[in-house]
Scaffold this active site. Structure first.
Site, PDB file in Angstrom:
ATOM      1  N   LYS A   8       0.834  -1.210   0.000  1.00 34.32           N
ATOM      2  CA  LYS A   8       0.000   0.000   0.000  1.00 34.32           C
ATOM      3  C   LYS A   8       0.861   1.249   0.000  1.00 34.32           C
ATOM      4  O   LYS A   8       2.019   1.227   0.450  1.00 34.32           O
ATOM      5  CB  LYS A   8      -0.952   0.025   1.208  1.00 34.32           C
ATOM      6  CG  LYS A   8      -0.285   0.072   2.603  1.00 34.32           C
ATOM      7  CD  LYS A   8       0.089   1.444   3.104  1.00 34.32           C
ATOM      8  CE  LYS A   8       0.898   1.380   4.397  1.00 34.32           C
ATOM      9  NZ  LYS A   8       1.703   2.540   4.683  1.00 34.32           N
ATOM     10  N   ASP A 138      -2.312  -1.834  10.119  1.00 31.63           N
ATOM     11  CA  ASP A 138      -2.503  -1.858   8.668  1.00 31.63           C
ATOM     12  C   ASP A 138      -3.054  -3.195   8.158  1.00 31.63           C
ATOM     13  O   ASP A 138      -3.347  -3.324   6.967  1.00 31.63           O
ATOM     14  CB  ASP A 138      -1.159  -1.615   7.945  1.00 31.63           C
ATOM     15  CG  ASP A 138      -0.651  -0.193   8.125  1.00 31.63           C
ATOM     16  OD1 ASP A 138      -1.447   0.684   8.511  1.00 31.63           O
ATOM     17  OD2 ASP A 138       0.549   0.034   7.874  1.00 31.63           O
TER      18      ASP A 138
HETATM   19  O1  C5P Z   1       0.058  -1.310  14.713  1.00 32.23           O
HETATM   20  P1  C5P Z   1       1.480  -1.608  14.327  1.00 32.23           P
HETATM   21  O2  C5P Z   1       2.065  -2.722  15.145  1.00 32.23           O
HETATM   22  O3  C5P Z   1       1.660  -1.807  12.865  1.00 32.23           O
HETATM   23  O4  C5P Z   1       2.305  -0.289  14.687  1.00 32.23           O
HETATM   24  C1  C5P Z   1       3.703  -0.283  14.786  1.00 32.23           C
HETATM   25  C2  C5P Z   1       4.149   0.907  15.631  1.00 32.23           C
HETATM   26  O5  C5P Z   1       3.814   2.132  14.951  1.00 32.23           O
HETATM   27  C3  C5P Z   1       3.427   1.008  16.961  1.00 32.23           C
HETATM   28  O6  C5P Z   1       4.121   0.297  17.948  1.00 32.23           O
HETATM   29  C4  C5P Z   1       3.460   2.500  17.242  1.00 32.23           C
HETATM   30  O7  C5P Z   1       4.713   2.890  17.759  1.00 32.23           O
HETATM   31  C5  C5P Z   1       3.358   3.117  15.861  1.00 32.23           C
HETATM   32  N1  C5P Z   1       1.973   3.507  15.487  1.00 32.23           N
HETATM   33  C6  C5P Z   1       1.401   4.626  16.087  1.00 32.23           C
HETATM   34  N2  C5P Z   1       0.148   5.014  15.736  1.00 32.23           N
HETATM   35  C7  C5P Z   1      -0.549   4.331  14.775  1.00 32.23           C
HETATM   36  C8  C5P Z   1       0.016   3.195  14.144  1.00 32.23           C
HETATM   37  C9  C5P Z   1       1.290   2.803  14.520  1.00 32.23           C
HETATM   38  O8  C5P Z   1       2.014   5.263  16.942  1.00 32.23           O
HETATM   39  N3  C5P Z   1      -1.777   4.753  14.440  1.00 32.23           N
END
Ligand code: C5P
Length: 309
Positions: A8, A138
């Site tokens: 994406k 995501d």
């Molecule tokens: O949700 P995911 O594990 O993909 O996110 C990875 C990192 O990105 C999270 O640990 C966080 O630090 C950051 N993140 C965030 N806000 C979001 C998505 C991700 O701070 N909306």
């Protein structure tokens, strides 16, 4: 069971101040592009994960891999237990790792779809999306594909009315960026700005101009409206990306933007031939590790082959 799943780019990524749980509230426009990984799952005596292709050496092959966790989470949600829940997961990567293209999330989404089919677990799209959201911000989008507005931490999705198809050149960075580190840098930059009395952080909102342009299907209107609040953070961590973006603009890209948390740079082209030309020029200019062309929107995780039939 083999599932194909796309990368994406974010056409808009508006980021608010961090919530109590540390995540950042987002309003984003996800757009799935034709750069695909393929995930195959087969019954096995125990859980095994094998990775081939782009950046394979960088991908963990144990429980820390999101695809492995996806298989475990789906087994739990579907009540599949014991040896029946063991699978061999093979990931053929074309999406680079730690690139801002949601490659890890894509592999997790593909694993959910593949295991749901293999085990004939019968989870609905909505149930799969719930498991997906528990794995990462995501992952639900990678299931869905298309052009979609994401809210919350990115997991609350509503399809966007977008016409036409868009041609992209993607310039892959020389090294990866950690999403968490990019968000932390974003917070630091924003704190420094408010300390100087600049505007206080606000809740993110959807760009109505971008949504109108997407409905027109005209890339020349969409290009200048691409925005990414994480771009200054990615550029401060990898200053050379400025050159990459400038190179694409010089060669007529309609829009030039860091994809998600970076470091991939996405360039919106006039048409397929221009996207190919941009990819060749960017590679030749030495401003990236490699460049590829892709088009979007494309569907999310899709069953390719059922080896049982
Ligand atoms: O949700 P995911 O594990 O993909 O996110 C990875 C990192 O990105 C999270 O640990 C966080 O630090 C950051 N993140 C965030 N806000 C979001 C998505 C991700 O701070 N909306």
């Amino acid at each position: 069971m083999t599932v194909r799943v796309p990368a994406k780019v974010n056409l808009q990524l508006a980021v608010g101040p961090p919530r109590d749980d540390g995540y950042h509230p987002l309003v984003t426009v996800f757009h799935a592009v034709s750069l695909n990984d393929e995930v195959t799952v087969r019954p096995a005596a125990k859980m095994v994960l094998a990775v081939t292709g782009e950046d394979a050496a960088l991908v963990p092959t144990d429980r820390s891999n999101l695809a492995w966790r996806a298989a475990s989470a789906l087994a739990k949600a579907a009540g599949v237990r014991g040896t029946e829940a063991a699978v061999r997961i093979e990931i053929r990567k074309r999406i680079p790792v730690a690139a801002g293209l949601a490659g890890g999330s894509a592999d997790a989404a593909a694993t959910l779809v593949a295991c749901n089919e293999l085990w004939q677990a019968g989870l609905s799209q909505r149930e799969l999306a719930e498991v997906a959201a528990s794995l990462g911000s995501d992952v639900p989008f990678s299931l869905m594909g298309g052009t979609v507005v994401g809210r919350g931490r990115g997991e609350q999705l509503t399809p966007a009315l977008a016409a036409g198809s868009y041609h992209w050149a993607l310039a892959f960075g020389l090294s990866g960026l950690s999403t968490a580190e990019v968000y932390a840098t974003f917070d630091r930059l924003r704190a420094a700005r408010s300390a100087t009395g600049a505007s206080a952080p606000t809740e993110p909102s959807l760009s109505t101009e971008l949504m109108t342009a997407l409905r027109s299907g005209d890339p020349a209107r969409v290009g200048p409206l691409l925005t990414n609040d994480l771009q200054p953070a990615a550029l401060s961590l990898q200053p050379d990306l400025r050159r990459t973006l400038a190179e694409g603009r010089e060669h007529g890209a309609l829009g030039a933007i860091v994809s998600g948390s970076g470091p991939t740079c996405a360039f919106l082209a006039r048409d397929a031939a221009h996207a190919r030309e941009l990819a060749v020029l960017l590679t030749g200019a030495g401003v990236c590790r490699a460049a590829a062309r892709a088009s979007g929107p494309v569907p999310g995780a899709t069953v390719l082959r059922d080896m049982r039939s």
